[in-house]
Structures are given as C-alpha cells and as structure tokens.
Scaffold this motif. Structure first.
Motif, PDB file in Angstrom:
ATOM      1  N   LEU A   1     143.297  -9.703 -64.244  1.00 19.23           N
ATOM      2  CA  LEU A   1     142.101  -9.156 -64.189  1.00 19.23           C
ATOM      3  C   LEU A   1     141.312  -9.573 -63.168  1.00 19.23           C
TER       4      LEU A   1
ATOM      5  N   SER B   1     143.139 -14.672 -65.240  1.00 24.96           N
ATOM      6  CA  SER B   1     141.706 -13.961 -64.771  1.00 24.96           C
ATOM      7  C   SER B   1     141.627 -14.446 -63.472  1.00 24.96           C
TER       8      SER B   1
ATOM      9  N   LEU C   1     138.521 -13.216 -62.072  1.00 30.02           N
ATOM     10  CA  LEU C   1     137.157 -12.817 -62.200  1.00 30.02           C
ATOM     11  C   LEU C   1     136.135 -13.801 -61.561  1.00 30.02           C
TER      12      LEU C   1
ATOM     13  N   LEU D   1     133.620 -13.335 -71.185  1.00 31.58           N
ATOM     14  CA  LEU D   1     134.780 -14.533 -71.303  1.00 31.58           C
ATOM     15  C   LEU D   1     134.983 -14.782 -72.428  1.00 31.58           C
TER      16      LEU D   1
ATOM     17  N   HIS E   1     143.038 -19.093 -65.697  1.00 31.16           N
ATOM     18  CA  HIS E   1     141.915 -18.490 -64.632  1.00 31.16           C
ATOM     19  C   HIS E   1     142.018 -19.089 -63.264  1.00 31.16           C
TER      20      HIS E   1
END
Length: 336
Positions: free
Chosen positions: A10, A59, A61, A71, A85
């Motif tokens: 993502l 992630s 992000l 989240l 992440h």
C-alpha cells in the motif's frame, strides 16, 4: 509447485522518487518473484483504506495523526494477516529539524508502529534511531536497506579522467540541501568546474535565484532517466539535511562516480565507505570537501560498484515474507 503468496504493498504517495522506484523494483524483480507475487496498490492519502485480499500487507504509507484511525481500522479488519510497515521518511535528523513537539511525535510513532507485526527500517542508522528512542520493539524491527536494479548504472561509461562536473540529482526541496551546495560551489574559484542540477520541485525558483550570475551552474529539470543524469557527471554531491536512505548514492556507487555526502542518517549506509562525508552544513566545509574530492580522481569511487545490493535486498524481503507466513526461507536462483 505450490502457489506463491500474494503480497499487497500500500502506498499513498505515487509521485516520482525513491519510494516509487523501490516499489517498481519490488514489482519487477525476478529474484523477488521467486518467493511471492507482489502487487502495488495506491490508496488515497488521509482517507480510509479499503479491505485487502492478500496473504500479507506491506504499508509504505505516511504516518500522521490524521492517518492513524485508518491504520487502526486496517489492523482490526485484517487481524488474521501479517502487517508490515516500511518507514521511508522519519529519521533522527528529520525529527531534530522539523518536529517542535517531539514527545507528541514519538507518541504517534509508537502507537502507529505497534499496529504492525514488523517495522522495516531502510537503513541501519534509521534502525538504530528507532531502537534508541524505543519507538519499535527490537524483536519487531528489521533493517532492509533500499535497492533497485543497478545493472544499467554499472553499464555507464566511466567518468572522464580529470572530470570536474558535480551532479545534484533529486527533488528541489529543502531536504536535499541544494541551496547549501550552490553556495559552496560559488565559493570555489575554478572556471572549469560545473554543477549540473537535475530535478524539479518547490525550491526551484529560489535555487535559480541563488545561482544567478554563475554560468557554471545549469538547471536541467526532470532527467529523462536516472542513468542519463548520472552519465553527465563525474561526482555526485548530496548535502541532504535528512535522508532515510539515499538511493542516488547507491546508484552513484554502481556508476563508479565519486561521492561527497552529508554525514547524516541513511547516507552512512547508502554512500559506502569510499564516500567523502561532511559533518554539518557549513559552506566552507562543503567547498573544501568538494575541492578535495575533485582533486582525488576517479580512483576514489566504489570499486565494488555496490555489487550484491539488489540480491541482498531480495533475500532480506523473501526471508521476512517466509518468516511472517511461517514458511521455510527460500533459496534464490540466479536471475538474468
């Protein structure tokens, strides 16, 4: 042959830059394709994150207070999936220069990172900072230095003997410190020196004004390709104020270009031991370092050409995926 796991990455910032180049490499890497099917999925920034069908979610992000509820929702709706992440942005130097309320910022990071099974630092310096500040539990942290396919950089012609062209490659943004570089170059009394600046960004107008009157400095805008920019220079300067990793430094090493970089954050990883590191951002220090580097000759470049970086990157990611999914670690077959 068993079905490969499906990994969804993502991302909420798809502007051209280091993050997207690394993601494009993950998507297209034959070595990484041996262990998993990778999908890159763009999601709107500061909005909800749609449900994901995958074996693992990664992630890329941006972390912010506004993003935090999304989240939390992502974690709750995918409680059965491994969540990873990758921290592409925040570093010790970023925090020192940009965060007035550090306690509040560290609270945000601790709460956000705790939602993930693993947090990946993109450099050892960043990982050390995350650990020292207790932002991530040591058992949840992995360090995987960024990489891209470097074969096209290794194929570039060698720098010209005695070449005196300095390259500044990247976004024209305060982070990159190109204002300091321009000031340093204007202090060097050398008519044969050239500074070639490749990139666009919010600071372009002010940087052009700073360079006005010095005909040795040229702005090229967005480069046709990273390789085209690297081909045009003999030495790469990176006076970044902060840098989670610094992909341009890795590419410069692969291209056999000399490096002068700020002694900050992830540049200590990406620039390699042959680089000339400059402590602080004083104009005199940078002028002196550039002058010395220009006199040092091409033999001051990385002779290894950053060999093995892409393979090590793929192996680290493949091992992390196997670990999180409870599978045996794959053995990579040579690709290409």
């Amino acid at each position: 042959m068993s079905k490969l796991p499906h990994i969804v990455h993502l991302v909420d910032d798809t502007t051209p830059g280091g993050v997207m180049r690394v993601l494009d490499h993950i998507y297209g890497s034959p070595l990484m394709a041996q262990a998993a099917h990778h999908e890159i999925r763009a999601v709107p920034r500061n909005k909800g994150i749609p449900a994901v069908q995958a074996d693992m979610i990664v992630s890329h992000l941006s972390i912010s207070w506004r993003r935090l509820p999304a989240l939390v929702s992502l974690r709750a709706r995918h409680a059965h999936l491994p969540l990873v992440h990758v921290e592409h942005s925040y570093t010790e130097a970023f925090t020192a220069l940009n965060v007035p309320s550090k306690l509040r910022f560290f609270t945000l990071l601790r709460n956000a990172y705790a939602l993930f099974d693993t947090v990946v630092a993109v450099s050892h310096a960043q990982g050390d900072w995350l650990t020292a500040r207790r932002l991530v539990q040591p058992q949840a942290l992995r360090v995987i230095p960024s990489a891209v396919d470097l074969r096209s950089f290794r194929a570039l012609p060698a720098p010209r003997p005695g070449g005196r062209t300095i390259g500044a490659i990247g976004r024209l943004d305060r982070q990159k410190g190109f204002d300091l570089l321009i000031r340093a170059v204007t202090e060097i009394r050398d008519a044969s020196l050239r500074l070639e600046i490749f990139g666009t960004g919010a600071e372009e107008e002010s940087l052009r004004a700073l360079a006005k009157g010095d005909e040795r400095i040229t702005f090229h805008g967005h480069a046709i390709s990273p390789e085209a920019a690297m081909r045009a220079v003999d030495l790469v300067a990176m006076p970044s104020r902060w840098e989670a990793y610094g992909l341009v430094a890795l590419e410069a090493r692969a291209a056999g270009r000399r490096l002068v970089v700020a002694d900050v954050d992830g540049l200590r990883d990406s620039a390699g031991s042959e680089a000339r590191f400059v402590r602080g951002h004083g104009i005199a220090s940078w002028s002196n370092a550039l002058s010395l580097a220009l006199r040092s000759g091409a033999d001051a470049a990385d002779e290894s050409r950053a060999s093995g970086a892409a393979a090590e990157f793929a192996a680290a990611w493949n091992n992390l995926i196997a670990e999180r999914l409870g599978q045996p670690a794959p053995s990579l077959r040579a690709a290409g």
